[in-house]
Design a protein around this motif. Structure first.
Motif, short mmCIF file in Angstrom:
data_model
loop_
_atom_site.label_atom_id
_atom_site.label_comp_id
_atom_site.label_asym_id
_atom_site.label_seq_id
_atom_site.Cartn_x
_atom_site.Cartn_y
_atom_site.Cartn_z
N PRO A 111 -7.92 -0.44 0.40
CA PRO A 111 -8.64 -0.33 1.68
C PRO A 111 -7.73 0.12 2.83
N THR A 112 -6.47 -0.28 2.80
CA THR A 112 -5.56 0.14 3.86
C THR A 112 -5.32 1.65 3.78
N ARG A 113 -5.21 2.15 2.56
CA ARG A 113 -4.95 3.59 2.39
C ARG A 113 -6.21 4.42 2.62
N TYR A 114 -7.37 3.87 2.25
CA TYR A 114 -8.58 4.69 2.26
C TYR A 114 -9.67 4.12 3.15
N LYS A 115 -9.36 4.08 4.42
CA LYS A 115 -10.36 3.78 5.46
C LYS A 115 -11.21 2.55 5.17
N GLN A 164 2.80 -12.67 -9.89
CA GLN A 164 3.05 -11.45 -9.11
C GLN A 164 2.14 -10.31 -9.56
N ARG A 165 1.84 -10.29 -10.85
CA ARG A 165 1.03 -9.19 -11.37
C ARG A 165 -0.44 -9.37 -10.97
N LEU A 166 -0.93 -10.60 -11.06
CA LEU A 166 -2.31 -10.84 -10.65
C LEU A 166 -2.46 -10.58 -9.14
N LYS A 167 -1.43 -10.97 -8.40
CA LYS A 167 -1.43 -10.70 -6.96
C LYS A 167 -1.54 -9.20 -6.70
N ASN A 168 -0.86 -8.42 -7.52
CA ASN A 168 -0.95 -6.97 -7.34
C ASN A 168 -2.34 -6.44 -7.63
N ARG A 169 -2.97 -6.99 -8.66
CA ARG A 169 -4.32 -6.50 -9.00
C ARG A 169 -5.29 -6.82 -7.87
N VAL A 170 -5.25 -8.04 -7.39
CA VAL A 170 -6.14 -8.42 -6.29
C VAL A 170 -5.76 -7.65 -5.03
N GLY A 171 -4.45 -7.57 -4.79
CA GLY A 171 -3.96 -6.87 -3.60
C GLY A 171 -4.36 -5.40 -3.60
N HIS A 172 -4.25 -4.76 -4.74
CA HIS A 172 -4.58 -3.34 -4.83
C HIS A 172 -6.05 -3.11 -4.43
N LYS A 173 -6.92 -3.96 -4.99
CA LYS A 173 -8.35 -3.74 -4.76
C LYS A 173 -8.81 -4.14 -3.37
N PHE A 174 -8.22 -5.24 -2.86
CA PHE A 174 -8.76 -5.80 -1.62
C PHE A 174 -7.85 -5.62 -0.42
N ASP A 181 0.81 -1.22 0.00
CA ASP A 181 0.00 0.00 0.00
C ASP A 181 0.84 1.27 0.00
N LYS A 182 2.15 1.14 -0.14
CA LYS A 182 3.00 2.33 -0.16
C LYS A 182 3.42 2.68 -1.58
N TYR A 183 3.42 3.98 -1.87
CA TYR A 183 3.92 4.44 -3.15
C TYR A 183 5.31 5.04 -2.96
N VAL A 184 6.27 4.52 -3.72
CA VAL A 184 7.65 4.98 -3.54
C VAL A 184 7.74 6.47 -3.86
N CYS A 185 6.95 6.96 -4.81
CA CYS A 185 7.05 8.36 -5.22
C CYS A 185 6.51 9.31 -4.17
N LYS A 186 5.60 8.82 -3.34
CA LYS A 186 4.91 9.73 -2.43
C LYS A 186 5.26 9.41 -0.98
N ASP A 226 -12.07 9.15 -7.09
CA ASP A 226 -12.07 10.44 -6.40
C ASP A 226 -11.02 10.50 -5.29
N ARG A 227 -10.96 9.41 -4.50
CA ARG A 227 -10.04 9.42 -3.36
C ARG A 227 -8.60 9.56 -3.83
N VAL A 228 -8.28 8.96 -4.97
CA VAL A 228 -6.91 8.98 -5.48
C VAL A 228 -6.63 10.29 -6.23
N TYR A 229 -7.57 10.67 -7.07
CA TYR A 229 -7.34 11.80 -7.99
C TYR A 229 -7.65 13.17 -7.37
N LEU A 230 -8.48 13.16 -6.32
CA LEU A 230 -8.91 14.46 -5.78
C LEU A 230 -8.60 14.64 -4.30
#
Lengths: 279, 317, 349
Positions: C312-316, C298-308, A257-262, C112-116
């Motif tokens: 969620p860890t970054r955004y409440k 590793q790439r599929l793990k990232n896709r699943v990891g990012h979403k689930f 969950d960490k971004y290296v850039c930020k 929104d959470r990421v871009y704004l």
């Protein structure tokens, strides 16, 4: 002049004022923002990075390796590896580039005050350390002993030779240089950085170690530092990842969950142990 | 019947390989999905019916470090042959279980036939399929929902295998009809064809499913569609870029495309990309009298140079 | 808040036509067997009976977008001297999307959470987002593969929508979610719809019940995923059939990663940003040749990891998957993300 303080994707135009050939494949570029007011206002912290553009080719991320205490220019060092770095190597003094900076976090230099600082660098990995070294030398009384261990494959691969000369000459800096194998005329140490580190065995007492270099060097340096009783909180390093936006949006440079850039590029070993092992 | 024989064979082959690739039921009644069998208890999951559309050979070049068993239909088997020609697999490390096949379904055609209603169940009865949706059951003749490749299939029995499930069968599709659709399409004027392709390619989202599903697209991660080194295409989403990518893809397959139709089957934008490859295949057939993926000893025509091609008379002009 | 309205079945087309006079209007249009969001035009066949194959994400986050134009001006007196001129365009037209599904609208909330909201504001996203009104059609039946209720959402969720439209036997019940939606309701001057409210709620409830539940809850899933990070065998098994294409990410209403490239012709060019996919090997490939995610596992793990996990860890605790099921429905080999999550939850360790 375009109005763009609200657009984080729009680079500042800048001029290359000096090109320094560091090694056969590394060049340093001193650059000045074209807008004198912006150059004057420009502020960054040691360890922060910038996105450097060659228009038509693209952007790449480099640490600003000149210190914020010397603001005549910003310096970036570039190892020729891909498309953008190759284009940068073609640049001559007077040419135009774009700069988006500063980005990312920085070395916690305030909490390092009063401590013994150990720098361990390899090859171009000295770049991020250089910022902090020069910053600390410009605020020398804030820090206790400063030890710099720097190594490269051969003596030709050592960067910042002028700095090395100056640091070697100072009595308030301990500089140890090493190269991997014997080379005619070399008077420094011979051996891999982690091995030399174990040999010089700096004390972990009241110390902070800052390391950057090729991944394999970092790996063994971290092991050596642990053997020397440095705790995970006492070890700082800076990471590299492929980056695009540089502002935590494009989703490319994440480790968990960490971004290296930020959230980076500077991480303590304690922080790194908390995120997935995907370097 | 075929399924139980298949399972018996898999039972027999599994101890000889690290993994065996077959089919199992997917997330809904109309989708099968590739099954990677490593344990005997997984054999029970295997299915064999007209849902088994995927060309499972495509995985082989990426599994060179393993001994792999693979279930192939007649059309898929040409992939094995082509891989042997191009030395993309070590044939001694692959166990091929061939199954004679009378045709699979096109999921898109089935969905079209039931007006895109969610499918509750699907049964194969004789030459028909009975599809149940909230609107009720519907009986559809297989011929109406087969992919184009099945309706002209010349190789219903695998051409290369270690084990065959059941008896070999002969094609019941006339040879003359193989390129009929292309010849029909070529009756359109150049302008009409250009318009047709512009409309189709305009939908492309550059997900590269066609490339990644293609068994003969072996550059994959080094694909020049994405490379900035030669920079043949940019990341713009213009028609030109999309067009260019599909032309690169097709031309790289000249004389190598074994017409499994995976490129077209997997396209989420339903672009008939196999049509271009088939057109090139037709040209190759005419120029070199050559059909890819038939004989392991052949050299693909574009891999070799002969001063005098037997079927090209230009030097005598 | 609920200012509501009602459109009789036969009037839907004329309402949509009225909307098209107010702003750039995107509607779900049949193209062959596909349903795609297209600018409204005469002669189209609109389709509201099933979700579009592609979510309308490109309306606000185009597949390829110009960040700025550059012009390299040579000094004719001194050819080595080149002046650079940059020009950005942050002027975006008023836009309405009609007929996307609640999952599609929620995708924008994930963005929104990421871009704004997380730090740097993305001016291109912000400009389009603010100028876009989203009129969502609630789902009255699930589509193959979808699982919105399992990711804490539902076929009538209002998050991300400005106006919610529910299809009833006689017509469409409309309920404003935001001020923007309220304004559209007012402008359309529709009959009050409150009489249909209860009927609409019933329809929404029964739709929610019909959605499949591949897993009961997402509790502890972020931690579980981190715990499984180094379980190479697990991820290799999950990714075995994946062909590492970008279909799942490009069809996903919540996938937002992008690339930035320069494209030049002569002395002019543009810096563009375009959709990119963590499923592609080059996504993390560094110039040195080093790749932190060289394998598809590793790439599929990232896709699943990012979403689930990571998001969620970054955004409440918010899951970055809206359960629309497109990645499952249209995957060339039917990789099923909901099945992977269920496996993650059931895995030891």
């Amino acid at each position: 002049m375009t109005e763009h303080h609200s657009n984080p994707y729009l680079p500042e135009l800048a001029t290359v004022t000096r090109v320094i050939e560091e090694t056969p494949n590394i060049k340093s570029f001193q650059v000045v923002l074209n807008d004198p007011a912006k150059m004057k206002k420009f502020f960054f912290e040691p360890g922060q990075v910038g996105q450097v553009s060659v228009f038509g080719v693209g952007e790449s991320t480099f640490v600003i390796n000149s210190p914020p205490t010397r603001m005549d220019f910003l310096q970036f060092s570039v190892m020729k590896a891909g498309e953008v770095t190759a284009a940068l190597h073609e640049l001559a003094e007077g040419e135009q580039i774009g700069v988006r900076a500063p980005l990312g976090n920085w070395f916690p230099y305030k909490s390092m005050k009063g401590k013994n600082i150990l720098f361990v660098g390899g090859g171009i990995g000295l770049a991020p350390l250089r910022t902090l070294i020069l910053f600390m030398l410009d605020n020398r009384s804030d820090y206790a002993d400063i030890t710099i261990l720097y190594g490269a494959r051969t003596s030709l691969d050592l960067c910042y030779k002028q700095d090395l000369k100056e640091w070697a000459a100072r009595s308030d800096v301990k500089l140890i240089q090493t190269i991997d194998a014997e080379y005619p005329g070399w008077t420094g140490k011979i051996g891999m950085v982690p091995n030399v580190l174990k040999e010089i065995a700096p004390s972990a007492e009241n110390a902070v170690a800052v390391t950057c270099g090729p991944p394999i060097m970092i790996k063994f340096t971290l092991q050596a530092l642990s053997q020397l009783k440095f705790t995970d909180d006492q070890i700082l390093t800076t990471l590299e990842k492929r980056m695009k936006c540089g502002i935590g949006i494009c989703g490319r440079c994440n480790i968990g969950d960490k971004y290296v850039c930020k959230d980076g590029p500077v991480f303590s070993l304690a922080q790194l142990k908390d995120i997935p092992s995907e370097l | 019947m075929t399924l139980s024989k298949l399972k018996e064979l898999v039972q027999q082959v599994l101890p000889e390989v690290d993994v065996l690739i077959g089919y199992k039921q997917g997330f809904d009644p109309v989708h099968a999905t590739p099954a990677f069998v490593t344990k005997p208890e997984q054999i029970n999951d295997l299915i064999w019916n007209p849902l088994c559309v995927h060309n499972l050979c495509s995985y082989l070049p990426f599994m060179k470090d393993k001994k792999v068993g693979v279930i192939v239909k007649g059309c898929d088997s040409r992939t094995i042959v082509q891989y042997m020609q191009e030395k993309l697999i070590d044939r001694t490390k692959v166990r091929v279980i061939g199954i004679p096949c009378r045709g699979v379904i096109s999921v898109n055609k089935v969905l079209h036939a039931v007006n895109h209603q969610p499918i509750e169940s699907i049964n194969f009865e004789g030459g028909n399929l009975v599809v149940k949706t909230p609107e009720g059951p519907k009986t559809i003749p297989m011929d109406e929902v087969m992919p184009a490749k099945c309706s002209i299939c010349q190789y219903p029995t695998p051409l290369n295998y270690d084990h065959l499930v059941g008896e070999a069968i002969q094609s019941d599709k006339p040879k003359e009809k193989v390129f009929e659709d292309i010849k029909e399409f070529e009756k359109l004027s150049l302008e009409e064809r250009r318009k047709y392709w512009e409309k189709e390619f305009d939908r492309c989202i550059r997900c590269y499913a066609c490339r990644n599903a293609c068994p003969m697209c072996v550059c994959q991660d080094q694909c020049l569609a994405e490379s900035r080194d030669s920079h043949w295409t940019s990341q713009r989403d213009d028609l030109t870029e999309k067009y260019m990518f599909h032309m690169i893809h097709s031309l790289h397959l000249a004389g190598r495309c074994i017409e499994c139709g995976e490129c077209e089957r997997v396209c989420p934008m339903e672009i008939p990309v196999a049509k271009i490859k088939k057109k090139i295949g037709m040209e190759l057939k005419e120029l070199f009298d050559y059909v890819p993926g038939i004989n392991p000893e052949d050299t693909p025509p574009m891999y070799t140079f002969k001063a005098e091609e037997a079927t090209i008379q230009e030097h005598k002009l | 808040m609920a200012h509501s309205g009602f459109i009789p079945k036969d009037n839907l087309n004329s309402v949509i036509e009225a909307l098209s006079k107010k702003a750039r209007l995107f509607v779900p249009v049949e193209e062959g067997d596909l349903v795609l969001f297209k600018p409204f035009a005469a002669g189209q066949t609109m389709c509201f009976s099933r979700p579009a194959n592609l979510p309308p994400k490109a309306v606000i986050f185009p597949q390829s977008d110009v960040l700025f134009d550059f012009n390299l001006k040579k000094d004719m007196e001194n050819l080595k001297k080149v002046e650079v001129e940059l020009k950005e365009n942050l002027d975006f037209p008023s836009t309405i999307i009609v007929g996307c599904r609640p999952c599609d609208a929620q995708g924008f909330r994930i963005y929104d959470r990421v871009y704004l909201e997380a730090g740097a504001t993305d001016p291109y996203y912000k400009g389009r987002r603010e100028k876009t009104t989203i009129i969502t059609l609630t789902c009255n039946a699930p589509s193959p593969g979808c699982f919105c209720t399992s990711v804490g959402r539902g076929p009538a969720d209002e998050d991300g929508s400005d106006l919610l439209m529910t299809e009833l036997p006689k017509g469409y019940y409309l309920e404003a979610v935001t001020d923007k939606g309220e304004a559209v309701l007012k402008e359309l001057g529709l009959a009050d719809g409150s009489a249909y409210r209860e009927e609409a709620e019933k329809a929404q409830e029964s739709a929610a019940k019909a959605v499949r539940k591949p897993f009961a809850s997402l509790e502890k899933t972020p931690e579980k995923l981190i715990g499984l990070f180094d379980d190479q065998q697990f991820w290799e098994a999950e990714a075995a059939k994946c062909i590492s294409c970008g279909a799942c990410t490009y069809l996903c209403p919540t996938c937002y990663c992008f690339n930035i490239t320069d494209e030049q012709a002569g002395s002019r060019g543009e810096r563009i940003r375009s959709w990119d996919a963590c499923m592609f090997a080059h996504f993390t490939l560094e110039a040195s040749g080093h790749n932190p995610r060289p394998s598809k596992a590793q790439r599929l793990k990232n896709r699943v990891g990012h979403k689930f996990s990571y998001y969620p860890t970054r955004y409440k605790g918010v899951t970055a998957c809206c359960g629309c099921g497109r990645c499952i429905r249209y995957c060339p080999v039917s990789v099923d993300i909901s099945e992977i999550v269920a496996h993650v939850q059931g895995a030891q360790g």
